[in-house]
Design a protein around this motif. Structure first.
Motif, PDB file in Angstrom:
ATOM      1  N   LEU A   1      -5.694   6.613   9.347  1.00  0.00           N
ATOM      2  CA  LEU A   1      -6.623   5.642   9.922  1.00  0.00           C
ATOM      3  C   LEU A   1      -7.162   4.674   8.874  1.00  0.00           C
ATOM      4  O   LEU A   1      -7.306   3.478   9.140  1.00  0.00           O
ATOM      5  N   ILE A   2      -7.460   5.184   7.683  1.00  0.00           N
ATOM      6  CA  ILE A   2      -8.069   4.340   6.643  1.00  0.00           C
ATOM      7  C   ILE A   2      -7.049   3.774   5.669  1.00  0.00           C
ATOM      8  O   ILE A   2      -7.410   2.974   4.804  1.00  0.00           O
ATOM      9  N   ALA A   3      -5.781   4.149   5.791  1.00  0.00           N
ATOM     10  CA  ALA A   3      -4.768   3.751   4.811  1.00  0.00           C
ATOM     11  C   ALA A   3      -4.657   2.240   4.624  1.00  0.00           C
ATOM     12  O   ALA A   3      -4.633   1.767   3.481  1.00  0.00           O
ATOM     13  N   PRO A   4      -4.577   1.409   5.681  1.00  0.00           N
ATOM     14  CA  PRO A   4      -4.443  -0.038   5.450  1.00  0.00           C
ATOM     15  C   PRO A   4      -5.585  -0.622   4.628  1.00  0.00           C
ATOM     16  O   PRO A   4      -5.362  -1.391   3.683  1.00  0.00           O
ATOM     17  N   GLY A   5      -6.824  -0.240   4.962  1.00  0.00           N
ATOM     18  CA  GLY A   5      -7.962  -0.760   4.215  1.00  0.00           C
ATOM     19  C   GLY A   5      -7.993  -0.268   2.785  1.00  0.00           C
ATOM     20  O   GLY A   5      -8.281  -1.042   1.858  1.00  0.00           O
ATOM     21  N   VAL A   6      -7.697   1.009   2.575  1.00  0.00           N
ATOM     22  CA  VAL A   6      -7.724   1.566   1.226  1.00  0.00           C
ATOM     23  C   VAL A   6      -6.662   0.917   0.349  1.00  0.00           C
ATOM     24  O   VAL A   6      -6.915   0.570  -0.824  1.00  0.00           O
ATOM     25  N   LEU A   7      -5.466   0.747   0.885  1.00  0.00           N
ATOM     26  CA  LEU A   7      -4.389   0.143   0.100  1.00  0.00           C
ATOM     27  C   LEU A   7      -4.712  -1.304  -0.253  1.00  0.00           C
ATOM     28  O   LEU A   7      -4.433  -1.765  -1.366  1.00  0.00           O
TER      29      LEU A   7
ATOM     30  N   LEU B   1      -0.834   8.242   1.703  1.00  0.00           N
ATOM     31  CA  LEU B   1      -1.955   8.176   2.643  1.00  0.00           C
ATOM     32  C   LEU B   1      -1.497   8.318   4.087  1.00  0.00           C
ATOM     33  O   LEU B   1      -2.255   8.013   5.010  1.00  0.00           O
ATOM     34  N   ASN B   2      -0.258   8.751   4.276  1.00  0.00           N
ATOM     35  CA  ASN B   2       0.281   8.986   5.623  1.00  0.00           C
ATOM     36  C   ASN B   2       0.265   7.723   6.478  1.00  0.00           C
ATOM     37  O   ASN B   2       0.041   7.774   7.685  1.00  0.00           O
ATOM     38  N   LEU B   3       0.508   6.574   5.853  1.00  0.00           N
ATOM     39  CA  LEU B   3       0.595   5.327   6.598  1.00  0.00           C
ATOM     40  C   LEU B   3       1.800   5.367   7.525  1.00  0.00           C
ATOM     41  O   LEU B   3       2.893   5.772   7.121  1.00  0.00           O
ATOM     42  N   GLY B   4       1.601   4.968   8.789  1.00  0.00           N
ATOM     43  CA  GLY B   4       2.698   4.981   9.749  1.00  0.00           C
ATOM     44  C   GLY B   4       3.850   4.093   9.320  1.00  0.00           C
ATOM     45  O   GLY B   4       3.643   3.049   8.695  1.00  0.00           O
ATOM     46  N   TRP B   5       5.064   4.479   9.661  1.00  0.00           N
ATOM     47  CA  TRP B   5       6.242   3.747   9.181  1.00  0.00           C
ATOM     48  C   TRP B   5       6.280   2.288   9.611  1.00  0.00           C
ATOM     49  O   TRP B   5       6.665   1.445   8.821  1.00  0.00           O
TER      50      TRP B   5
ATOM     51  N   HIS C   1       4.372   0.045   7.000  1.00  0.00           N
ATOM     52  CA  HIS C   1       4.839  -0.201   5.640  1.00  0.00           C
ATOM     53  C   HIS C   1       5.360  -1.636   5.489  1.00  0.00           C
ATOM     54  O   HIS C   1       5.071  -2.313   4.501  1.00  0.00           O
ATOM     55  N   LEU C   2       6.140  -2.063   6.473  1.00  0.00           N
ATOM     56  CA  LEU C   2       6.673  -3.417   6.423  1.00  0.00           C
ATOM     57  C   LEU C   2       5.549  -4.442   6.491  1.00  0.00           C
ATOM     58  O   LEU C   2       5.523  -5.404   5.698  1.00  0.00           O
ATOM     59  N   TRP C   3       4.614  -4.247   7.395  1.00  0.00           N
ATOM     60  CA  TRP C   3       3.536  -5.221   7.548  1.00  0.00           C
ATOM     61  C   TRP C   3       2.564  -5.182   6.389  1.00  0.00           C
ATOM     62  O   TRP C   3       1.959  -6.205   6.043  1.00  0.00           O
TER      63      TRP C   3
ATOM     64  N   ALA D   1      -1.939  -5.012   8.447  1.00  0.00           N
ATOM     65  CA  ALA D   1      -1.345  -3.693   8.229  1.00  0.00           C
ATOM     66  C   ALA D   1      -1.773  -2.714   9.317  1.00  0.00           C
ATOM     67  O   ALA D   1      -0.959  -1.906   9.791  1.00  0.00           O
ATOM     68  N   ARG D   2      -3.031  -2.776   9.747  1.00  0.00           N
ATOM     69  CA  ARG D   2      -3.506  -1.869  10.791  1.00  0.00           C
ATOM     70  C   ARG D   2      -2.811  -2.160  12.120  1.00  0.00           C
ATOM     71  O   ARG D   2      -2.343  -1.239  12.810  1.00  0.00           O
ATOM     72  N   ARG D   3      -2.747  -3.445  12.479  1.00  0.00           N
ATOM     73  CA  ARG D   3      -2.098  -3.801  13.745  1.00  0.00           C
ATOM     74  C   ARG D   3      -0.617  -3.458  13.718  1.00  0.00           C
ATOM     75  O   ARG D   3      -0.053  -3.023  14.725  1.00  0.00           O
ATOM     76  N   GLY D   4       0.023  -3.696  12.572  1.00  0.00           N
ATOM     77  CA  GLY D   4       1.429  -3.351  12.473  1.00  0.00           C
ATOM     78  C   GLY D   4       1.671  -1.869  12.623  1.00  0.00           C
ATOM     79  O   GLY D   4       2.649  -1.445  13.260  1.00  0.00           O
ATOM     80  N   THR D   5       0.781  -1.051  12.070  1.00  0.00           N
ATOM     81  CA  THR D   5       0.911   0.398  12.194  1.00  0.00           C
ATOM     82  C   THR D   5       0.765   0.847  13.639  1.00  0.00           C
ATOM     83  O   THR D   5       1.457   1.761  14.096  1.00  0.00           O
ATOM     84  N   GLU D   6      -0.145   0.195  14.381  1.00  0.00           N
ATOM     85  CA  GLU D   6      -0.409   0.576  15.770  1.00  0.00           C
ATOM     86  C   GLU D   6       0.503  -0.126  16.771  1.00  0.00           C
ATOM     87  O   GLU D   6       0.365   0.073  17.978  1.00  0.00           O
ATOM     88  N   GLY D   7       1.422  -0.963  16.283  1.00  0.00           N
ATOM     89  CA  GLY D   7       2.348  -1.639  17.169  1.00  0.00           C
ATOM     90  C   GLY D   7       1.753  -2.803  17.927  1.00  0.00           C
ATOM     91  O   GLY D   7       2.299  -3.221  18.956  1.00  0.00           O
ATOM     92  N   MET D   8       0.664  -3.358  17.444  1.00  0.00           N
ATOM     93  CA  MET D   8       0.012  -4.484  18.101  1.00  0.00           C
ATOM     94  C   MET D   8       0.559  -5.805  17.555  1.00  0.00           C
ATOM     95  O   MET D   8       1.229  -5.845  16.521  1.00  0.00           O
ATOM     96  N   ALA D   9       0.261  -6.896  18.258  1.00  0.00           N
ATOM     97  CA  ALA D   9       0.708  -8.219  17.813  1.00  0.00           C
ATOM     98  C   ALA D   9      -0.040  -8.618  16.543  1.00  0.00           C
ATOM     99  O   ALA D   9      -1.255  -8.427  16.422  1.00  0.00           O
ATOM    100  N   VAL D  10       0.693  -9.198  15.592  1.00  0.00           N
ATOM    101  CA  VAL D  10       0.098  -9.571  14.309  1.00  0.00           C
ATOM    102  C   VAL D  10       0.190 -11.076  14.049  1.00  0.00           C
ATOM    103  O   VAL D  10      -0.262 -11.535  12.999  1.00  0.00           O
TER     104      VAL D  10
END
Length: 218
Positions: free
Chosen positions: A46-52, A117-121, A124-126, A178-187
């Motif tokens: 959950l916090i991985a995008p912000g922490v990175l 940080l267990n960032l969703g796959w 990573h791209l986003w 990064a958060r939206r990309g992890t959750e599959g939302m439009a970026v």
């Protein structure tokens, strides 16, 4: 401008730590986070995008005072200012060199560190894309702050105070991508906003930094 950039790259490599210092700090931040918030994978994801993004931002901050201060100390900056080269081009060259030695390695390392940080796959791209678009703005803002404090002794703390508020829009949009990309939302919208911030910095800050240099070197 290309010669200025090449010179700074060579000096960074010869001085040592130019490529590795930011990466080492970035790695330490990512490794320490699970000790502070707990090892639960769901919480880390959950916090991985912000922490990175915060880690990358602080890693960029480490070397900002070297953009102009070292040349100021040995007198090279006075020679560069009197050279037949616009100060704006000098600022752009040094900003690009800073990005190549700090921002680009962080872009390449961030997706790998995201695994810790267990960032969703999908994220990573986003994360890589957002850093690739956003970190040039960090270098440009940092060059502006370094130009403002180039005439001050031990101006590193003041430099941090000056540039950190200016980093906030880039941080917000980058972490959101990064958060939206992890959750599959439009970026698309947030990506356009981040690109606009970087282009705005590219259009304005070289002139602002050049003006600050002219004032400080009188």
């Amino acid at each position: 401008m290309i010669r200025i950039m090449s010179r700074d790259l060579m000096l960074a490599v010869r001085a040592g730590g130019g490529f590795g210092l930011g990466l080492a700090f970035f790695l330490i931040v990512v490794v320490l986070v699970p000790f502070g918030v707990g090892p639960e994978t769901g919480r880390l994801a959950l916090i991985a995008p912000g922490v990175l993004w915060i880690g990358a931002l602080l890693a960029c901050l480490l070397s900002l005072d070297r953009i102009f201060a070292l040349d100021r100390e040995d007198g090279a900056l006075d020679l560069l200012v009197t050279a037949p080269l616009p100060l704006e081009a000098l600022v752009l060259g040094k900003s690009l060199a800073h990005w190549l030695t700090t921002g680009l390695p962080l872009c390449l390392a961030a997706p790998a560190l995201g695994i810790l940080l267990n960032l969703g796959w999908p994220g990573h791209l986003w994360l890589f894309v957002s850093l690739l678009i956003g970190t040039p703005a960090l270098s440009l803002i940092g060059a502006f702050g370094a130009a403002l404090t180039v005439g001050l002794r031990r101006g590193g703390m003041l430099l941090s105070i000056l540039v950190l508020p200016l980093y906030v829009p880039t941080l917000l949009f980058g972490a959101e991508i990064a958060r939206r990309g992890t959750e599959g939302m439009a970026v698309g919208t947030v990506l356009a906003l981040l690109g606009a911030v970087t282009l705005g910095c590219l259009a304005v800050l070289p002139f602002a930094a050049a003006a600050a240099l002219r004032v400080n070197l009188r």
